[in-house]
Scaffold this motif. Structure first.
Motif, PDB file in Angstrom:
ATOM      1  N   MET A   1       0.832  -1.206   0.000  1.00  0.00           N
ATOM      2  CA  MET A   1       0.000   0.000   0.000  1.00  0.00           C
ATOM      3  C   MET A   1       0.864   1.254   0.000  1.00  0.00           C
ATOM      4  SD  MET A   1      -3.081   1.207   0.064  1.00  0.00           S
ATOM      5  CE  MET A   1      -3.986   2.649   0.528  1.00  0.00           C
ATOM      6  N   SER A   2       1.851   1.327   0.898  1.00  0.00           N
ATOM      7  CA  SER A   2       2.693   2.520   0.965  1.00  0.00           C
ATOM      8  C   SER A   2       3.562   2.640  -0.283  1.00  0.00           C
ATOM      9  CB  SER A   2       3.555   2.508   2.218  1.00  0.00           C
ATOM     10  OG  SER A   2       4.544   1.518   2.128  1.00  0.00           O
ATOM     11  N   MET A   3       3.991   1.506  -0.846  1.00  0.00           N
ATOM     12  CA  MET A   3       4.778   1.538  -2.077  1.00  0.00           C
ATOM     13  C   MET A   3       3.937   2.098  -3.223  1.00  0.00           C
ATOM     14  SD  MET A   3       7.631   0.956  -3.487  1.00  0.00           S
ATOM     15  CE  MET A   3       8.355   0.688  -5.071  1.00  0.00           C
ATOM     16  N   GLN A   4       2.690   1.659  -3.303  1.00  0.00           N
ATOM     17  CA  GLN A   4       1.792   2.143  -4.345  1.00  0.00           C
ATOM     18  C   GLN A   4       1.539   3.638  -4.145  1.00  0.00           C
ATOM     19  OE1 GLN A   4      -2.026   0.252  -4.418  1.00  0.00           O
ATOM     20  NE2 GLN A   4      -2.611   1.146  -6.367  1.00  0.00           N
ATOM     21  N   TYR A   5       1.363   4.081  -2.892  1.00  0.00           N
ATOM     22  CA  TYR A   5       1.118   5.478  -2.575  1.00  0.00           C
ATOM     23  C   TYR A   5       2.326   6.332  -2.984  1.00  0.00           C
ATOM     24  CZ  TYR A   5       0.562   9.777   0.075  1.00  0.00           C
ATOM     25  OH  TYR A   5       0.483  11.091   0.430  1.00  0.00           O
ATOM     26  N   SER A   6       3.526   5.867  -2.633  1.00  0.00           N
ATOM     27  CA  SER A   6       4.729   6.661  -2.947  1.00  0.00           C
ATOM     28  C   SER A   6       4.970   6.735  -4.454  1.00  0.00           C
ATOM     29  CB  SER A   6       5.954   6.101  -2.220  1.00  0.00           C
ATOM     30  OG  SER A   6       6.252   4.814  -2.669  1.00  0.00           O
ATOM     31  N   THR A   7       4.659   5.667  -5.182  1.00  0.00           N
ATOM     32  CA  THR A   7       4.793   5.682  -6.637  1.00  0.00           C
ATOM     33  C   THR A   7       3.799   6.676  -7.236  1.00  0.00           C
ATOM     34  OG1 THR A   7       5.431   3.366  -6.591  1.00  0.00           O
ATOM     35  CG2 THR A   7       4.797   4.256  -8.726  1.00  0.00           C
ATOM     36  N   LYS A   8       2.581   6.695  -6.693  1.00  0.00           N
ATOM     37  CA  LYS A   8       1.551   7.617  -7.161  1.00  0.00           C
ATOM     38  C   LYS A   8       1.971   9.065  -6.886  1.00  0.00           C
ATOM     39  CE  LYS A   8      -3.378   8.523  -6.729  1.00  0.00           C
ATOM     40  NZ  LYS A   8      -4.572   8.304  -5.941  1.00  0.00           N
ATOM     41  N   LYS A   9       2.512   9.308  -5.690  1.00  0.00           N
ATOM     42  CA  LYS A   9       2.990  10.645  -5.317  1.00  0.00           C
ATOM     43  C   LYS A   9       4.144  11.072  -6.226  1.00  0.00           C
ATOM     44  CE  LYS A   9       1.043  13.092  -2.197  1.00  0.00           C
ATOM     45  NZ  LYS A   9       0.125  14.050  -2.831  1.00  0.00           N
ATOM     46  N   LEU A  10       5.081  10.161  -6.474  1.00  0.00           N
ATOM     47  CA  LEU A  10       6.223  10.423  -7.332  1.00  0.00           C
ATOM     48  C   LEU A  10       5.738  10.860  -8.708  1.00  0.00           C
ATOM     49  CD1 LEU A  10       9.416   9.994  -7.741  1.00  0.00           C
ATOM     50  CD2 LEU A  10       8.760   7.811  -8.710  1.00  0.00           C
ATOM     51  N   ALA A  11       4.799  10.115  -9.262  1.00  0.00           N
ATOM     52  CA  ALA A  11       4.260  10.439 -10.581  1.00  0.00           C
ATOM     53  C   ALA A  11       3.562  11.799 -10.552  1.00  0.00           C
ATOM     54  CB  ALA A  11       3.285   9.358 -11.036  1.00  0.00           C
ATOM     55  N   GLU A  12       2.792  12.058  -9.486  1.00  0.00           N
ATOM     56  CA  GLU A  12       2.075  13.336  -9.396  1.00  0.00           C
ATOM     57  C   GLU A  12       3.067  14.503  -9.305  1.00  0.00           C
ATOM     58  OE1 GLU A  12      -1.338  15.782  -6.911  1.00  0.00           O
ATOM     59  OE2 GLU A  12      -0.491  13.969  -6.021  1.00  0.00           O
ATOM     60  N   HIS A  13       4.133  14.338  -8.538  1.00  0.00           N
ATOM     61  CA  HIS A  13       5.127  15.403  -8.402  1.00  0.00           C
ATOM     62  C   HIS A  13       5.768  15.732  -9.746  1.00  0.00           C
ATOM     63  CE1 HIS A  13       5.706  14.707  -3.807  1.00  0.00           C
ATOM     64  NE2 HIS A  13       4.663  15.456  -4.093  1.00  0.00           N
ATOM     65  N   LYS A  14       6.083  14.711 -10.515  1.00  0.00           N
ATOM     66  CA  LYS A  14       6.670  14.944 -11.840  1.00  0.00           C
ATOM     67  C   LYS A  14       5.666  15.642 -12.760  1.00  0.00           C
ATOM     68  CE  LYS A  14      10.018  11.162 -11.800  1.00  0.00           C
ATOM     69  NZ  LYS A  14      10.423   9.910 -12.424  1.00  0.00           N
ATOM     70  N   LEU A  15       4.410  15.246 -12.666  1.00  0.00           N
ATOM     71  CA  LEU A  15       3.370  15.860 -13.490  1.00  0.00           C
ATOM     72  C   LEU A  15       3.167  17.332 -13.114  1.00  0.00           C
ATOM     73  CD1 LEU A  15       0.766  12.949 -13.645  1.00  0.00           C
ATOM     74  CD2 LEU A  15       2.184  13.789 -15.529  1.00  0.00           C
TER      75      LEU A  15
ATOM     76  N   ILE B   1       5.479  19.385 -12.086  1.00  0.00           N
ATOM     77  CA  ILE B   1       6.581  20.115 -12.733  1.00  0.00           C
ATOM     78  C   ILE B   1       6.269  20.324 -14.216  1.00  0.00           C
ATOM     79  CG2 ILE B   1       9.014  20.012 -13.411  1.00  0.00           C
ATOM     80  CD1 ILE B   1       9.527  18.491 -10.734  1.00  0.00           C
ATOM     81  N   LEU B   2       5.839  19.263 -14.894  1.00  0.00           N
ATOM     82  CA  LEU B   2       5.508  19.366 -16.324  1.00  0.00           C
ATOM     83  C   LEU B   2       4.373  20.367 -16.550  1.00  0.00           C
ATOM     84  CD1 LEU B   2       5.657  15.608 -17.442  1.00  0.00           C
ATOM     85  CD2 LEU B   2       7.407  17.374 -17.797  1.00  0.00           C
ATOM     86  N   HIS B   3       3.362  20.321 -15.683  1.00  0.00           N
ATOM     87  CA  HIS B   3       2.200  21.206 -15.846  1.00  0.00           C
ATOM     88  C   HIS B   3       2.584  22.668 -15.603  1.00  0.00           C
ATOM     89  CE1 HIS B   3      -1.946  22.181 -16.325  1.00  0.00           C
ATOM     90  NE2 HIS B   3      -2.091  22.623 -15.086  1.00  0.00           N
TER      91      HIS B   3
ATOM     92  N   PHE C   1      15.824  18.648  -2.779  1.00  0.00           N
ATOM     93  CA  PHE C   1      16.548  17.516  -3.362  1.00  0.00           C
ATOM     94  C   PHE C   1      15.636  16.670  -4.248  1.00  0.00           C
ATOM     95  CE2 PHE C   1      18.908  18.717   0.456  1.00  0.00           C
ATOM     96  CZ  PHE C   1      20.116  19.030  -0.145  1.00  0.00           C
ATOM     97  N   SER C   2      14.377  16.549  -3.858  1.00  0.00           N
ATOM     98  CA  SER C   2      13.409  15.829  -4.699  1.00  0.00           C
ATOM     99  C   SER C   2      13.207  16.548  -6.024  1.00  0.00           C
ATOM    100  CB  SER C   2      12.061  15.693  -3.986  1.00  0.00           C
ATOM    101  OG  SER C   2      12.213  14.934  -2.812  1.00  0.00           O
ATOM    102  N   VAL C   3      13.091  17.878  -5.951  1.00  0.00           N
ATOM    103  CA  VAL C   3      12.913  18.665  -7.180  1.00  0.00           C
ATOM    104  C   VAL C   3      14.070  18.400  -8.141  1.00  0.00           C
ATOM    105  CG1 VAL C   3      12.741  20.990  -8.172  1.00  0.00           C
ATOM    106  CG2 VAL C   3      11.615  20.498  -6.007  1.00  0.00           C
ATOM    107  N   GLN C   4      15.312  18.440  -7.617  1.00  0.00           N
ATOM    108  CA  GLN C   4      16.491  18.222  -8.468  1.00  0.00           C
ATOM    109  C   GLN C   4      16.480  16.818  -9.072  1.00  0.00           C
ATOM    110  OE1 GLN C   4      18.153  20.977  -9.227  1.00  0.00           O
ATOM    111  NE2 GLN C   4      16.726  21.875  -7.761  1.00  0.00           N
ATOM    112  N   GLN C   5      16.087  15.848  -8.259  1.00  0.00           N
ATOM    113  CA  GLN C   5      16.018  14.454  -8.740  1.00  0.00           C
ATOM    114  C   GLN C   5      14.966  14.328  -9.845  1.00  0.00           C
ATOM    115  OE1 GLN C   5      15.195  11.503  -5.693  1.00  0.00           O
ATOM    116  NE2 GLN C   5      14.418  10.092  -7.237  1.00  0.00           N
ATOM    117  N   TYR C   6      13.776  14.915  -9.628  1.00  0.00           N
ATOM    118  CA  TYR C   6      12.699  14.820 -10.613  1.00  0.00           C
ATOM    119  C   TYR C   6      13.076  15.530 -11.915  1.00  0.00           C
ATOM    120  CZ  TYR C   6       9.885  13.389  -6.568  1.00  0.00           C
ATOM    121  OH  TYR C   6       9.401  12.759  -5.452  1.00  0.00           O
ATOM    122  N   LEU C   7      13.719  16.692 -11.800  1.00  0.00           N
ATOM    123  CA  LEU C   7      14.137  17.417 -13.007  1.00  0.00           C
ATOM    124  C   LEU C   7      15.108  16.569 -13.820  1.00  0.00           C
ATOM    125  CD1 LEU C   7      14.577  21.053 -11.606  1.00  0.00           C
ATOM    126  CD2 LEU C   7      12.854  20.284 -13.250  1.00  0.00           C
TER     127      LEU C   7
END
Length: 192
Positions: free
Chosen positions: A1-15, A17-19, A46-52
């Motif tokens: 559950m937490s793995m699925q949540y973090s993957t969803k959050k990761l994807a949303e954070h990248k989106l 930035i794109l948006h 640090f997350s922002v730099q990683q996502y970029l």
């Protein structure tokens, strides 16, 4: 559950930035992107730099270096991705992005529109290149001038950034002024 949540959050954070880049419609500096995301507590630095970096390696963002500034531009693939997955970003976040773009777009575009750089030449002189673009990024004016010292080149760049609107108006007025030296009826352009 937490793995699925973090993957969803990761994807949303990248989106997010794109948006943000999509809505702004121009390249954004690393610091502009961070300013918005950190201000809203969406993610840490640090997350922002990683996502970029990940978005760039995926081919969804293009990174360019300009002086001491790193800028990111949405690629065509990035545009497709954000258009396809836009519904994964909450309406609240979309509204915050729209508000940020509305409040800051003019300032960011104005900063981006004025360029002034200098480069050493082989003969020891310096080439100074100055430019001014409109809101859409179209070039309004560009000049290149060769000067003899680095100090002079730096001063020209400072003056250009500080007084560009005045220079542009004066130069345009000078170019568009009627020249009193030509007799009435004589054509100025021999090609006509």
């Amino acid at each position: 559950m937490s793995m699925q949540y973090s993957t969803k959050k990761l994807a949303e954070h990248k989106l997010i930035i794109l948006h943000l880049l999509q809505k702004m419609g121009i390249s954004l500096s690393n610091s502009e992107i961070c300013q918005f995301l950190l201000e809203k507590n969406y993610m840490d630095y640090f997350s922002v730099q990683q996502y970029l970096a990940e978005l760039e390696s995926a081919g969804w963002l293009e990174k360019t270096r300009e002086q001491n500034n790193t800028r990111y531009t949405l690629t065509d693939d990035g545009e497709e991705v954000i258009n396809y997955f836009i519904n994964r970003i909450s309406d609240e976040v979309k509204n915050e992005i729209n508000t940020y773009v509305h409040e800051n777009s003019r300032r960011i575009r104005a900063e981006y529109a004025v360029t002034a750089n200098y480069f050493p030449e082989l003969n020891g002189d310096y080439l100074v290149k100055c430019g001014l673009c409109d809101d859409s990024g179209a070039t309004l004016m560009e000049i290149s001038v060769s000067v003899v010292s680095k100090t002079q080149a730096q001063q020209i760049c400072r003056n250009w950034r500080k007084h560009v609107n005045q220079y542009y108006r004066n130069f345009l007025a000078s170019l568009a002024a009627e020249d009193k030296e030509f007799p009435q009826g004589e054509k100025e352009d021999p090609g006509e």
